[in-house]
Design a protein around this motif. Structure first.
Motif, PDB file in Angstrom:
ATOM      1  N   MET A 157       0.857  -1.196   0.000  1.00  0.00           N
ATOM      2  CA  MET A 157       0.000   0.000   0.000  1.00  0.00           C
ATOM      3  C   MET A 157       0.890   1.243   0.000  1.00  0.00           C
ATOM      4  O   MET A 157       1.804   1.375   0.800  1.00  0.00           O
ATOM      5  N   THR A 158       0.616   2.192  -0.917  1.00  0.00           N
ATOM      6  CA  THR A 158       1.426   3.404  -0.983  1.00  0.00           C
ATOM      7  C   THR A 158       0.717   4.541  -0.260  1.00  0.00           C
ATOM      8  O   THR A 158      -0.504   4.525  -0.084  1.00  0.00           O
ATOM      9  N   LEU A 159       1.497   5.545   0.135  1.00  0.00           N
ATOM     10  CA  LEU A 159       0.939   6.666   0.880  1.00  0.00           C
ATOM     11  C   LEU A 159       0.348   7.685  -0.072  1.00  0.00           C
ATOM     12  O   LEU A 159       0.973   8.058  -1.065  1.00  0.00           O
ATOM     13  N   SER A 160      -0.885   8.148   0.229  1.00  0.00           N
ATOM     14  CA  SER A 160      -1.542   9.144  -0.611  1.00  0.00           C
ATOM     15  C   SER A 160      -1.186  10.540  -0.128  1.00  0.00           C
ATOM     16  O   SER A 160      -0.527  10.720   0.890  1.00  0.00           O
ATOM     17  N   ARG A 202      -5.582  13.127   5.835  1.00  0.00           N
ATOM     18  CA  ARG A 202      -5.627  11.676   6.009  1.00  0.00           C
ATOM     19  C   ARG A 202      -4.311  11.198   6.615  1.00  0.00           C
ATOM     20  O   ARG A 202      -3.226  11.507   6.106  1.00  0.00           O
ATOM     21  N   PRO A 203      -4.343  10.422   7.707  1.00  0.00           N
ATOM     22  CA  PRO A 203      -3.105   9.966   8.356  1.00  0.00           C
ATOM     23  C   PRO A 203      -2.230   9.145   7.406  1.00  0.00           C
ATOM     24  O   PRO A 203      -2.729   8.305   6.651  1.00  0.00           O
ATOM     25  N   ARG A 204      -0.928   9.399   7.473  1.00  0.00           N
ATOM     26  CA  ARG A 204       0.053   8.669   6.661  1.00  0.00           C
ATOM     27  C   ARG A 204       1.029   7.982   7.615  1.00  0.00           C
ATOM     28  O   ARG A 204       1.786   8.654   8.314  1.00  0.00           O
ATOM     29  N   ALA A 245      -6.772   5.437   7.298  1.00  0.00           N
ATOM     30  CA  ALA A 245      -5.412   5.952   7.112  1.00  0.00           C
ATOM     31  C   ALA A 245      -4.756   5.263   5.921  1.00  0.00           C
ATOM     32  O   ALA A 245      -5.221   4.220   5.440  1.00  0.00           O
ATOM     33  N   ASP A 246      -3.663   5.860   5.449  1.00  0.00           N
ATOM     34  CA  ASP A 246      -2.807   5.234   4.441  1.00  0.00           C
ATOM     35  C   ASP A 246      -1.607   4.648   5.167  1.00  0.00           C
ATOM     36  O   ASP A 246      -0.838   5.384   5.807  1.00  0.00           O
ATOM     37  N   ILE A 247      -1.466   3.322   5.090  1.00  0.00           N
ATOM     38  CA  ILE A 247      -0.416   2.623   5.842  1.00  0.00           C
ATOM     39  C   ILE A 247       0.467   1.844   4.873  1.00  0.00           C
ATOM     40  O   ILE A 247      -0.033   1.138   3.988  1.00  0.00           O
ATOM     41  N   GLU A 248       1.765   1.973   5.055  1.00  0.00           N
ATOM     42  CA  GLU A 248       2.731   1.258   4.216  1.00  0.00           C
ATOM     43  C   GLU A 248       3.666   0.446   5.102  1.00  0.00           C
ATOM     44  O   GLU A 248       4.092   0.923   6.165  1.00  0.00           O
ATOM     45  N   ILE A 249       3.974  -0.785   4.673  1.00  0.00           N
ATOM     46  CA  ILE A 249       4.924  -1.647   5.384  1.00  0.00           C
ATOM     47  C   ILE A 249       6.271  -1.555   4.689  1.00  0.00           C
ATOM     48  O   ILE A 249       6.379  -1.737   3.472  1.00  0.00           O
ATOM     49  N   VAL A 250       7.295  -1.252   5.465  1.00  0.00           N
ATOM     50  CA  VAL A 250       8.663  -1.150   4.939  1.00  0.00           C
ATOM     51  C   VAL A 250       9.563  -2.051   5.773  1.00  0.00           C
ATOM     52  O   VAL A 250       9.530  -1.996   7.007  1.00  0.00           O
ATOM     53  N   THR A 310      -1.193  -0.789  18.275  1.00  0.00           N
ATOM     54  CA  THR A 310      -0.317   0.357  18.052  1.00  0.00           C
ATOM     55  C   THR A 310      -0.799   1.195  16.880  1.00  0.00           C
ATOM     56  O   THR A 310      -0.737   2.432  16.914  1.00  0.00           O
ATOM     57  N   LEU A 311      -1.297   0.550  15.823  1.00  0.00           N
ATOM     58  CA  LEU A 311      -1.846   1.297  14.690  1.00  0.00           C
ATOM     59  C   LEU A 311      -3.067   2.104  15.121  1.00  0.00           C
ATOM     60  O   LEU A 311      -3.257   3.238  14.666  1.00  0.00           O
ATOM     61  N   ASP A 312      -3.893   1.534  15.995  1.00  0.00           N
ATOM     62  CA  ASP A 312      -5.046   2.285  16.508  1.00  0.00           C
ATOM     63  C   ASP A 312      -4.577   3.545  17.233  1.00  0.00           C
ATOM     64  O   ASP A 312      -5.169   4.625  17.079  1.00  0.00           O
TER      65      ASP A 312
END
Length: 656
Positions: free
Chosen positions: A1-4, A9-11, A43-48, A191-193
């Motif tokens: 998922m990429t960040l918008s 909107r939370p990034r 939210a927009d969430i990305e895994i790195v 933690t994401l919450d």
């Protein structure tokens, strides 16, 4: 998922670090991919994923390429990154349930399990040890190298199952042990919450600051914000106008460069605001208010607000010219009235019935019985409850002033009258209720004009030729006998009949003496709201005084009771003090002391005059309560009441 780049909107970036990384998604990353759809609308969430060695360059590159609100990672990585980057970093919270699940997995793989914790130990492990069959040893680390050494020590001690973060799992496997991750999908979800909540809170604050900035720009008051060293951080449009300096030129300057002679050192040093500091800026005289801003209990800056003195003077003149507010409110309702005695319940019942009508009400009763409270309750229970409730004491104004207050006046009606004239209280009460207290003391000359208002429902201002229609409900009150006033020629008979359409009698405290304990306790509760430590002491003192209170004649009714309860509240704290200067209870409450009350000096107050003031219906109650307060002593009771023993016996036999 990429960040918008959608505004507001939370990034969020979830960062998973490894000792070695082959570029393929790890087990934790695959697990997280399964839970991310639940955050699609939030939210927009990305895994790195990155190696530990390349952690900082990876994050720095992310910051350059994307606008990130929060980075989520394990404890050691979070602690490292917080010291290196400006983006907020949130540690994955590992709870007791996560630890229990990991220990349950470790139990199947060995009888001894080591736990690798970052910075702080898990206190709950002590409680868990007695419940598990697996032997536990916890090691706390502060850095990656420290974690490596602690892992090796655990393995050497025979702990071949290691529980911890994904990095700790890799360290365990490198040392020849079995690694069990305590960071699972549930821990990351919590933690994401938190991260989403933090982002929303920040966005809320940002929007609030934007609104505040918009408000500040349009204030008639000049405002500027200073840092802890007195340097200007922001200036609103009005301050630009007053000082003649644009915000872009003012930011970074010392406040005194913009406002010469401004004294801010004391406020910065002591943290106490200062009001109405007067300074001269160019050709303007300004009144300055300085307000400190605190951060962690230290002064972190100041707000400086100023107005031109001539603008303040103009506002003061306008305020003074508005002699009376445009809206009047009744505060009390029937639910606020306390009492369970029959006379009180009857009065409230009648008042509730009358509240459903628009007819004029006359409330009678002695001073201090709460006639205005009844009037306000009637208003608030009526269809007019959202309209004004205007109260005026007819005995408190001189005749000339009362006339202008009630009926208003036209411009030029008399010397000194206000330009444009002024509406009276009848006009202010339009669509609502006007309460005329102490109506029995209204001058006879005004009673004729009041009668016309009641009959025609229109008001003629002083000096006016045309009346003004008014829609009002009239409630009046008096402690006097209006029929006697009529016979004496002090009150118009036709006005009395007009006022006496509906009648409520507020019972005296003597007639509702059974309500006294409830009323007294309510007064104690109210007084003790800001001093709860006095509540018990005051209650005990009131209980001690209750026999005397119940037999007291209460000439001042509830108002007199309020005075005594307040005196008890203020006195209770030192009543048990054995100090020689502490006055005895008889001195503090002389009106309740039988010895003092029965002395010749007090005979007129508490003797025969007291009995005469008590209605016949309550005379027996008063006599019996007085007798009880003296433990049945007939002589002392007769002396206190100011009658002979034979008279006392006769009254008791007659009323028994």
């Amino acid at each position: 998922m990429t960040l918008s780049t959608e505004p507001g909107r939370p990034r969020i970036v979830v960062l998973i670090s490894h000792l070695k990384f082959n570029g393929k998604p790890s087990r934790l990353a695959r697990t997280l991919e399964e839970i991310l759809p639940r955050y699609h609308d939030q939210a927009d969430i990305e895994i790195v994923e990155s190696t530990v060695a390349n952690l900082l360059p990876t994050v720095q590159q992310l910051e350059e390429q994307r606008d990130i609100d929060v980075i989520v990672c394990s404890g050691a990585s979070a602690d490292f990154l917080r010291k290196k980057i400006s983006t907020s970093v949130l540690s994955i919270r590992m709870g007791e349930y996560d630890l229990i699940k990991a220990l349950n997995l470790a139990k199947d793989r060995g009888t001894k399990a080591g736990i690798l914790s970052h910075q702080r130990p898990h206190a709950e492990l002590r409680e868990l040890t007695s419940l598990l069959t697996v032997e536990i040893s916890e090691a706390v680390y502060t850095s990656f190298e420290d974690a490596r050494q602690k892992t090796r020590a655990l393995v050497d001690a025979g702990f071949h199952v290691i529980i911890g973060s994904p990095t700790a799992v890799e360290l365990a496997e490198d040392a020849g042990a079995v690694g069990v991750s305590a960071i699972n999908a549930e821990a990351v979800r919590r933690t994401l919450d938190d991260a989403v909540a933090i982002c929303r809170s920040r966005e809320h604050e940002r929007q609030k600051n934007l609104r505040i900035s918009a408000v500040l720009k349009h204030l008639n008051e000049g405002v500027m914000a200073l840092d802890a060293k007195g340097r200007i951080q922001s200036v609103n449009n009005r301050m630009e106008y007053l000082t003649g300096v644009a915000e872009r030129k003012a930011i970074g300057l010392n406040a005194r460069d913009l406002l010469p002679n401004l004294e801010i050192d004391t406020v910065l040093r002591q943290g106490e605001g200062e009001e109405n500091q007067l300074i001269q800026v160019n050709d303007r005289k300004l009144a300055i208010n300085i307000i400190p801003i605190f951060e962690a209990n230290k002064v972190d800056g100041l707000i400086v607000a100023c107005q031109e003195i001539n603008a303040i003077q103009r506002a003061d003149r306008r305020i003074r010219s508005q002699t009376r507010p445009s809206h009047f409110i009744a505060r009390y309702e029937f639910s606020d009235l306390l009492g369970d005695s029959a006379p009180f319940r009857q009065a409230v019942h009648m008042a509730k019935l009358y509240a459903k009508t628009d007819s004029t009400v006359l409330i009678t009763g002695e001073s201090g019985t709460g006639k205005e409270l009844l009037a306000q309750s009637i208003h608030n229970a009526s269809d007019r409850h959202q309209a004004p409730f205007v109260a005026i004491n007819c005995a408190a104004f001189p005749e000339a002033l009362l006339e202008s207050e009630l009926f208003g006046y036209e411009e030029g009606a008399f010397t000194g009258s206000r330009k444009g004239g002024k509406g009276g209280l009848f006009e202010a009460a339009h669509t609502g209720t006007i309460f005329l207290d102490e109506i029995g003391d209204m001058p006879v000359s005004l009673q004729t004009r009041l009668l016309r208002v009641l009959q025609e429902r229109e008001v003629l201002r002083l000096g006016a030729s045309e009346p003004t229609p008014v829609n009002i409900r009239v409630i009046s009150a008096t402690h006097q006998n209006l029929q006697e006033r009529v016979l004496e020629g002090q009150f118009r008979q036709d006005l009395y009949f007009r006022l006496n359409i509906l009648r409520v009698e507020a019972p005296s405290l003597r007639d509702r003496i059974s309500d006294l304990p409830l009323l007294a306790q309510s007064m104690v509760d109210r007084l003790a709201q800001n001093a709860p430590h006095k509540h018990v002491m005051t209650t005990r003192l009131i209980d001690h005084l209750m026999p005397q209170l119940m037999s007291h004649p209460w000439q001042g009714n509830i108002r007199e009771l309020e005075n005594i309860v307040e005196r008890a509240f203020l006195s209770a704290e030192f009543m048990n003090d054995s100090h020689a200067d502490t006055p005895p209870i008889e001195k503090l409450f002389p009106e309740l002391n039988p010895a003092t009350a029965s002395s010749p000096d007090h005979q007129d107050i508490t003797g025969t005059a007291s009995l005469q003031a008590i209605s016949k219906a309550s005379e027996l109650t008063h006599i019996r309560q007085t007798l009880d307060s003296f433990n049945g002593d007939m002589s002392r009771t007769a002396k206190h009441l100011g009658i002979s023993r034979s008279t006392l016996w006769r009254k008791l036999r007659k009323t028994s």
